[in-house]
Design a protein around this motif. Structure first.
Motif, PDB file in Angstrom:
ATOM      1  N   THR A 171       0.812  -1.218   0.000  1.00 39.92           N
ATOM      2  CA  THR A 171       0.000   0.000   0.000  1.00 39.92           C
ATOM      3  C   THR A 171       0.842   1.264   0.000  1.00 39.92           C
ATOM      4  N   GLY A 172       2.172   1.116   0.062  1.00 40.43           N
ATOM      5  CA  GLY A 172       3.043   2.271   0.172  1.00 40.43           C
ATOM      6  C   GLY A 172       2.984   3.204  -1.026  1.00 40.43           C
ATOM      7  N   VAL A 173       2.981   2.643  -2.230  1.00 40.70           N
ATOM      8  CA  VAL A 173       2.942   3.477  -3.437  1.00 40.70           C
ATOM      9  C   VAL A 173       1.620   4.217  -3.525  1.00 40.70           C
ATOM     10  N   ALA A 174       0.527   3.534  -3.209  1.00 41.18           N
ATOM     11  CA  ALA A 174      -0.784   4.185  -3.231  1.00 41.18           C
ATOM     12  C   ALA A 174      -0.826   5.323  -2.221  1.00 41.18           C
ATOM     13  N   GLY A 175      -0.295   5.068  -1.013  1.00 47.06           N
ATOM     14  CA  GLY A 175      -0.267   6.117  -0.004  1.00 47.06           C
ATOM     15  C   GLY A 175       0.576   7.301  -0.433  1.00 47.06           C
ATOM     16  N   ALA A 176       1.684   7.024  -1.112  1.00 51.08           N
ATOM     17  CA  ALA A 176       2.558   8.098  -1.579  1.00 51.08           C
ATOM     18  C   ALA A 176       1.860   8.963  -2.624  1.00 51.08           C
ATOM     19  N   LEU A 177       1.110   8.343  -3.520  1.00 55.20           N
ATOM     20  CA  LEU A 177       0.390   9.108  -4.538  1.00 55.20           C
ATOM     21  C   LEU A 177      -0.660  10.011  -3.915  1.00 55.20           C
ATOM     22  N   VAL A 178      -1.389   9.485  -2.931  1.00 54.61           N
ATOM     23  CA  VAL A 178      -2.413  10.292  -2.264  1.00 54.61           C
ATOM     24  C   VAL A 178      -1.757  11.422  -1.477  1.00 54.61           C
ATOM     25  N   THR A 179      -0.635  11.129  -0.802  1.00 48.86           N
ATOM     26  CA  THR A 179       0.083  12.153  -0.052  1.00 48.86           C
ATOM     27  C   THR A 179       0.603  13.241  -0.980  1.00 48.86           C
TER      28      THR A 179
END
Length: 449
Positions: A267-275
């Motif tokens: 989920t790290g990449v998804a979280g980075a995009l949202v951030t």
């Protein structure tokens, strides 16, 4: 009983999907967030250069294999379930159908969980609620069948997906300029006993996604025989995998090493995009996961239905199977299955790569001898219950592969993934050479030439 995926039509070329429609439907798979994550994860583990070398080899191998499988499925309108009756027998084919269903459902769970996490990161709230929302909005998209929706959905969403990723790269480079750290990242030389070299480990990791070979056959069976060359070249060949594996991995690697705090996790990449981009980042993830999960849901539920009807004798309406599949997906999303992604990939690799190897050997011998090919609409009674050559090759190779993977050594996973298809191909080829009738496509009723 139809053995086609939901919504398909077992008919003439006039009833099949056109080249453009099928190509657009298939390209929904290009946007899996998994491809972005796995590239970044492998680069962190083995270094960027080794990962890129492994990706290049992977793209060549995938393109070559799927060219063969797609051509065969297009010419003979055979899905995995139908073709497996020839490879494994009518009863043995049920195992292939179950493996296909379970793997597609697992990917639906994984991709859906990422979207649920992205919604939670943006809006807060309980993750169980967002999981339910993901399942509920996806179900109507696949309830009408593959042919009705996938090409249209993917056609509408494709520009948003790639435009969003390009925007993310530009945004990240402006907000966090840090030179070429993403390209120069290295972990040093990794010996074989430690699971290296990195490029080989990358190839082995992507072998866990050979389920795409099964996806290829089921999608290609929807197409017209006259479009074989087009689909081999543009739809199921190297162009697709250059985008799916190459472009997505490069973007994932860049974003992971550029955005501070970004992690190469599920989920790290998804979280980075949202951030990084807020609602726009969420839109990119929403588009990505919608495109890929329409295929995951459709194929997972179609093969679940196939298994239920043939193995359990459950005769239910199509919508009932959609509901059952959706419930299974939601319940699995509540479990920590995402944490076991790499282990699941290894096991899936040991199972699916063996099937693919057997399929390729069978196609080679069948086309070399020019024998007839059983029509996909034939009843199960037209096939032997078990094809001894196929079942033996698959079971022995899978046991060998899983044993190596579970041996506990750093190199076991790599060797297990690479050994399984080679062993399966050698066993199947040897058995059908010793007993040619095992490779024949004989049936009790008419066959297709």
């Amino acid at each position: 009983m139809s053995t086609q995926p939901m919504g398909t039509d077992k008919g003439t070329d006039d009833t099949k999907m056109g080249a453009g429609s099928l190509s657009m439907a298939w390209y929904g798979l290009v946007s899996a967030m998994f491809f972005i994550y796995i590239g970044a994860s492998l680069a962190q583990a083995y270094g960027t250069i080794d990962t890129l070398i492994g990706l290049a080899i992977t793209i060549v191998v995938y393109g070559a294999i799927n060219r063969v499988l797609a051509g065969y499925a297009l010419r003979h309108s055979l899905t995995v379930a139908q073709f497996s009756r020839t490879l494994l027998g009518s009863k043995g084919a049920l195992l292939a159908t179950l493996v296909f269903a379970a793997t597609a459902i697992y990917y639906a769970v994984f991709e859906g969980a990422i979207l649920g996490y992205a919604f939670q990161a943006q809006f807060g709230g309980p993750i169980q609620l967002w999981y339910a929302m993901v399942v509920l909005y996806t179900v109507p998209l696949i309830a009408g069948g593959i042919q009705r929706w996938l090409d249209k959905i993917n056609g509408w969403l494709l520009p948003i997906y790639w435009g969003g990723l390009v925007t993310a790269v530009i945004w990240a480079s402006i907000a966090h300029p840090n030179g070429g750290a993403w390209l120069t990242h290295s972990t040093g030389s990794l010996p074989f006993v430690a699971g290296g070299p990195g490029w080989l480990a990358t190839c082995a990791a992507f072998m866990g996604v050979w389920i795409l070979m099964m996806y290829t056959m089921d999608f290609a069976a929807l197409g017209r025989a006259k479009d074989v060359k087009f689909h081999q070249r543009y739809t199921f060949g190297w162009l697709f995998y250059t985008l799916a594996f190459g472009a997505n991995s490069l973007i994932g690697i860049y974003l992971t090493f550029t955005i501070p705090g970004a992690e190469a996790t599920e989920t790290g990449v998804a979280g980075a995009l949202v951030t990084l981009m807020g609602p726009l980042g969420l839109l990119v993830i929403f588009v990505s996961q919608t495109r890929i999960n329409t295929a995951n849901y459709a194929l997972g539920i179609a093969n679940l239905r196939e298994f239920g009807e043939r193995a359990l004798r459950l005769r239910l309406p199509s919508l009932a199977w959609v509901g059952i599949g959706a419930l299974i997906i939601y319940l699995l999303m509540l479990l920590p299955v995402v944490k076991y992604l790499l282990l699941a990939l290894s096991w899936q690799g040991a199972l699916v790569t063996g099937w693919v190897a057997i399929a390729l050997v069978h196609i080679f011998f069948q086309e070399r001898r020019g024998g007839p090919v059983p029509d996909g609409s034939l009843p199960d009674s037209a096939f032997p219950a078990l094809n001894r050559a196929g079942v033996a090759a698959w079971v022995i190779s899978a046991i060998a592969g899983i044993t190596l993977i579970q041996a506990g050594s750093a190199w076991g996973s790599n060797v297990g993934s690479l050994t399984t298809p080679v062993l399966a191909a050698l066993i199947y080829a040897a058995l059908i050479r010793l007993s040619p009738d095992l490779a024949s496509d004989r049936s009790k009723v008419s066959v297709r030439r």
